[in-house]
Motif scaffolding. Structure first.
Motif, short mmCIF file in Angstrom:
data_model
loop_
_atom_site.label_atom_id
_atom_site.label_comp_id
_atom_site.label_asym_id
_atom_site.label_seq_id
_atom_site.Cartn_x
_atom_site.Cartn_y
_atom_site.Cartn_z
N TYR A 4 25.01 25.18 70.11
CA TYR A 4 25.50 25.28 71.49
C TYR A 4 25.05 24.00 72.22
O TYR A 4 23.90 23.89 72.62
N PRO A 5 25.96 23.01 72.34
CA PRO A 5 25.56 21.73 72.92
C PRO A 5 25.76 21.67 74.43
O PRO A 5 26.61 22.38 74.98
N GLY A 6 25.00 20.81 75.07
CA GLY A 6 25.19 20.62 76.51
C GLY A 6 24.07 19.78 77.09
O GLY A 6 23.18 19.32 76.36
N SER A 7 24.12 19.60 78.41
CA SER A 7 23.08 18.83 79.08
C SER A 7 21.89 19.72 79.46
O SER A 7 20.75 19.28 79.45
N PHE A 8 22.18 20.93 79.87
CA PHE A 8 21.15 21.89 80.26
C PHE A 8 20.16 21.26 81.24
O PHE A 8 18.95 21.33 81.05
N GLY A 61 23.80 31.19 83.58
CA GLY A 61 25.10 31.09 82.88
C GLY A 61 24.90 30.66 81.44
O GLY A 61 25.48 31.24 80.52
N HIS A 62 24.05 29.63 81.23
CA HIS A 62 23.75 29.19 79.86
C HIS A 62 23.08 30.32 79.08
O HIS A 62 23.43 30.58 77.93
N LYS A 97 31.08 26.70 72.85
CA LYS A 97 31.23 26.15 74.20
C LYS A 97 31.49 27.29 75.16
O LYS A 97 32.14 28.28 74.80
N GLY A 98 30.99 27.14 76.37
CA GLY A 98 31.28 28.15 77.39
C GLY A 98 32.46 27.70 78.23
O GLY A 98 32.65 26.51 78.45
N ARG A 107 34.22 28.31 81.95
CA ARG A 107 34.09 28.95 83.26
C ARG A 107 35.42 29.08 83.97
O ARG A 107 35.71 30.08 84.59
N THR A 111 32.98 32.85 80.17
CA THR A 111 31.84 33.10 81.04
C THR A 111 31.75 34.58 81.43
O THR A 111 32.75 35.29 81.45
N TYR A 114 28.77 34.71 86.54
CA TYR A 114 28.30 33.32 86.53
C TYR A 114 29.42 32.30 86.48
O TYR A 114 29.19 31.13 86.16
N LEU A 157 28.78 29.15 88.33
CA LEU A 157 27.44 28.57 88.20
C LEU A 157 27.39 27.34 87.29
O LEU A 157 27.90 27.36 86.17
N SER A 208 24.69 23.64 86.44
CA SER A 208 23.40 23.00 86.70
C SER A 208 23.47 22.20 88.01
O SER A 208 22.50 22.15 88.77
#
Ligand code: ADP
Length: 159
Positions: free
Chosen positions: A6-10, A16-17, A87-88, A90, A119, A123, A126, A128
């Motif tokens: 599960y990739p992302g910047s976080f 939500g993540h 991937k999520g 929204r 999602t 959320y 939502l 970051s």
């Protein structure tokens, strides 16, 4: 074994993540939350802080771990020996970008699949960035971020 990334910047992790992590952990054998170290993007939280926060909120899951990567996601997936990218989604605004990315990744390696998780309606708004926007103006972010990391997230903006 079904392994997923599960990739992302976080930057930082939000509820939500965490919702996507929780739901994915129930349908795969192992999930790696992979923080993208992007030299072109200035992050608010360091990689170390982001890893620590994700570790804190995922410690209850036995099949979830955290890592970071640089470069192409598809190369990282190969290196991790995983064929599933989570991937999520929204809103329609996420769709266009994610659609393009998924097709590009498919072109680079047709054996690796991008799976989209819708999602949780709670959320859907939502991100970051929203969390940082509210925190920077002294607003209450307690309903937006996991309680374990609330203090760390706010500490960036405390005067
Ligand atoms: P953001 O800064 O927009 O939160 P990230 O790069 O940290 O973005 O997001 C990582 C992944 O998590 C992406 O697939 C994104 O679509 C997904 N995601 C982020 N927030 C949510 C949410 N509230 N609901 C579902 N998926 C989400």
């Amino acid at each position: 074994m079904n392994k997923a990334i599960y990739p992302g910047s976080f930057d930082p992790v939000t509820k939500g993540h965490l919702d996507i992590i929780t739901r994915t952990s129930k349908i795969v054998d192992h999930l790696t939350v992979a923080i993208l170290k992007n030299p072109r993007k200035i992050a608010t939280y360091t990689i170390e802080d982001r890893i620590e926060m994700i570790e804190m909120v995922t410690s209850k899951f036995e099949n979830v771990d955290v890592a970071y990567f640089e470069g192409l996601l598809i190369d990282y997936a190969l290196q991790q020996d995983t064929k599933i990218i989570i991937k999520g989604l929204r809103a329609i605004s996420d769709f266009e970008f994610e659609f393009q990315m998924a097709l590009a990744n498919q072109k680079l390696n047709p054996d690796i699949e991008t799976l989209f998780m819708m999602t949780n309606s709670k959320y859907s708004y939502l991100s970051s960035s929203i969390v940082k926007e509210i925190a920077s103006m002294g607003g209450d972010i307690s309903s937006l971020v996991p309680p374990e990391v609330h203090y760390i997230i706010e500490s960036k903006f405390r005067k």
